[in-house]
Design a protein around this motif. Structure first.
Motif, mmCIF file in Angstrom:
data_model
loop_
_atom_site.group_PDB
_atom_site.id
_atom_site.type_symbol
_atom_site.label_atom_id
_atom_site.label_comp_id
_atom_site.label_asym_id
_atom_site.label_seq_id
_atom_site.Cartn_x
_atom_site.Cartn_y
_atom_site.Cartn_z
ATOM 1 N N ASP A 108 1.094 -1.469 0.090
ATOM 2 C CA ASP A 108 -0.431 -0.030 -0.315
ATOM 3 C C ASP A 108 0.971 1.513 -0.397
ATOM 4 O OD1 ASP A 108 -0.131 1.321 3.187
ATOM 5 O OD2 ASP A 108 1.017 -0.720 2.939
ATOM 6 N N THR A 145 -4.315 -1.028 -11.721
ATOM 7 C CA THR A 145 -5.003 -2.294 -11.477
ATOM 8 C C THR A 145 -3.902 -3.493 -11.480
ATOM 9 O OG1 THR A 145 -7.390 -1.563 -12.032
ATOM 10 C CG2 THR A 145 -6.529 -3.505 -12.220
ATOM 11 N N TYR A 205 -2.953 -7.434 -11.540
ATOM 12 C CA TYR A 205 -3.728 -8.706 -12.110
ATOM 13 C C TYR A 205 -3.262 -9.668 -11.929
ATOM 14 C CZ TYR A 205 -6.689 -5.896 -15.207
ATOM 15 O OH TYR A 205 -7.981 -4.992 -14.799
ATOM 16 N N SER A 239 -10.799 -10.745 1.750
ATOM 17 C CA SER A 239 -12.599 -10.979 0.713
ATOM 18 C C SER A 239 -11.561 -12.039 -0.398
ATOM 19 C CB SER A 239 -12.737 -9.951 0.225
ATOM 20 O OG SER A 239 -12.843 -8.752 -0.160
ATOM 21 N N GLY A 247 -15.825 -11.310 -3.051
ATOM 22 C CA GLY A 247 -17.027 -10.650 -2.840
ATOM 23 C C GLY A 247 -17.256 -11.151 -1.343
ATOM 24 N N ASN A 260 -19.533 -10.881 -7.955
ATOM 25 C CA ASN A 260 -17.911 -10.261 -7.804
ATOM 26 C C ASN A 260 -17.035 -11.108 -7.675
ATOM 27 O OD1 ASN A 260 -18.972 -6.933 -7.361
ATOM 28 N ND2 ASN A 260 -19.594 -8.114 -5.452
ATOM 29 N N VAL A 308 -11.636 -11.616 -7.822
ATOM 30 C CA VAL A 308 -11.416 -10.305 -7.272
ATOM 31 C C VAL A 308 -10.869 -10.646 -5.742
ATOM 32 C CG1 VAL A 308 -13.351 -8.778 -6.703
ATOM 33 C CG2 VAL A 308 -11.390 -7.826 -6.516
ATOM 34 N N ILE A 309 -9.618 -9.723 -5.226
ATOM 35 C CA ILE A 309 -9.408 -10.728 -4.459
ATOM 36 C C ILE A 309 -9.151 -8.522 -3.314
ATOM 37 C CG2 ILE A 309 -7.757 -11.693 -2.310
ATOM 38 C CD1 ILE A 309 -7.358 -13.677 -4.904
ATOM 39 N N GLY A 310 -9.485 -9.297 -2.162
ATOM 40 C CA GLY A 310 -9.280 -7.593 -1.456
ATOM 41 C C GLY A 310 -8.843 -7.849 0.118
ATOM 42 N N VAL A 335 -6.612 -0.664 1.543
ATOM 43 C CA VAL A 335 -7.003 -1.251 0.965
ATOM 44 C C VAL A 335 -6.520 -1.966 -0.644
ATOM 45 C CG1 VAL A 335 -9.448 -2.035 -0.268
ATOM 46 C CG2 VAL A 335 -9.669 -0.167 1.732
ATOM 47 N N VAL A 348 -6.458 -4.567 -3.213
ATOM 48 C CA VAL A 348 -6.944 -5.755 -4.235
ATOM 49 C C VAL A 348 -6.280 -6.251 -5.557
ATOM 50 C CG1 VAL A 348 -8.905 -5.490 -6.245
ATOM 51 C CG2 VAL A 348 -9.084 -3.236 -4.400
ATOM 52 N N ARG A 395 -6.358 -9.045 -9.203
ATOM 53 C CA ARG A 395 -8.163 -9.493 -9.735
ATOM 54 C C ARG A 395 -6.825 -10.354 -10.108
ATOM 55 N NH1 ARG A 395 -12.040 -6.342 -9.873
ATOM 56 N NH2 ARG A 395 -11.957 -4.218 -9.465
#
Length: 271
Positions: A3, A31, A33, A59, A62, A119, A122-124, A226, A228, A230
């Motif tokens: 981050d 983004t 990937y 997550s 989702g 969703n 995707v991983i968060g 946060v 993210v 994908r």
């Protein structure tokens, strides 16, 4: 990936030859990937880069990894100690076991099977810093006792006056967060069959992963960071214009790199 504040580092590990290894990340239009293959096991490694504890709420598709509910910042996560890391290896089904993360078709995914495929892919990771405890009050100033008199607070001294009133309310109980214990080596696995295009995350076989409860008070109601990731099959990444085959170097090769003179014979050429 990290981050912007440098609080945590997140890696997606995929199983190759029976071992989990970090996979390659592709960044396009801000983004991140990663590539996955149907039947492949994976894990999410989160490393705490700070000198304090952090709470991590991951997550997948989702869904909250700990509870299986719709992912939310209000749900509690897992506490990672300073400079330590933890591998999230599946959806949690008890304090000692998870259902392994495996890539599979969208139809096979856990989210689709419980009617929530919106969703998938995707991983968060939401990260919360810990509220610092208040500093201790300063010690009272020293005052020497009068000559010949007992020191303050000594036996026989008059009791200090007390204020009467309703008792102070007890502090509200905070829901426990989770803290990892050392997981044992993971058991072997049998690869799943190939699936249609498009990837989701399945509710895989049982795998041991032990945690305990602890207390953690968040510094802020919203996460400090946060992150993210994908994921998609290779064909899907290609369709997004991501260079997964190393073609960019060939596509930028020049037919006239120097434009100088004639062809130079190679070493040993005798014509």
């Amino acid at each position: 990936m990290r981050d912007l504040k440098g609080i945590v580092e997140v890696e997606l590990l995929v199983e190759e030859g029976g071992a989990l290894t970090p996979t390659r990340e592709y960044v396009q239009r801000d983004t991140t990937y990663v590539e996955g293959r149907s039947g492949q096991r994976y894990a999410l490694r989160v490393r705490n880069l700070t000198g304090g504890r952090v709470e991590v709420v991951p997550s997948v598709d989702g869904l909250d990894v700990q509870s299986g509910k719709d992912a939310s910042f209000d749900l509690r996560g897992l506490v990672i100690r300073p400079r330590d890391s933890f591998d999230f290896t599946g959806f949690r089904i008890s304090d000692s076991e998870v259902a392994t993360f495996r890539f599979g078709s969208i139809e096979q995914s856990y989210a689709a099977k419980i009617g929530k495929p919106r969703n998938v892919g995707v991983i968060g990771v939401a990260v919360f810093e810990e509220l610092a405890p208040p500093p201790p009050p300063p010690p009272p100033p020293f005052s020497p006792p009068p000559f010949g008199g007992p020191p303050p607070g000594a036996l026989g001294a008059p009791p200090a006056p007390q204020a009467f009133g309703p008792p102070a309310p007890a502090p509200a109980a905070r829901p426990p967060t989770l803290s990892p214990s050392a997981p044992p080596p993971a058991p072997g696995f049998v690869p799943a069959p190939a699936a249609p295009k498009g990837l989701g995350t399945t509710f895989g076989e049982r795998r041991e992963s032990r945690i305990t409860s602890t207390q953690f008070e968040r510094a802020t109601p919203k996460p400090a960071a946060v992150l993210v990731i994908r994921y998609e099959q290779r064909e899907g990444l290609r369709a997004l214009g991501i260079d997964v085959d190393g073609l960019s170097q060939r596509e930028t090769a020049s037919p006239f790199p120097a434009e100088t003179g004639f062809a130079k014979p190679p070493p040993g050429w005798k014509g």
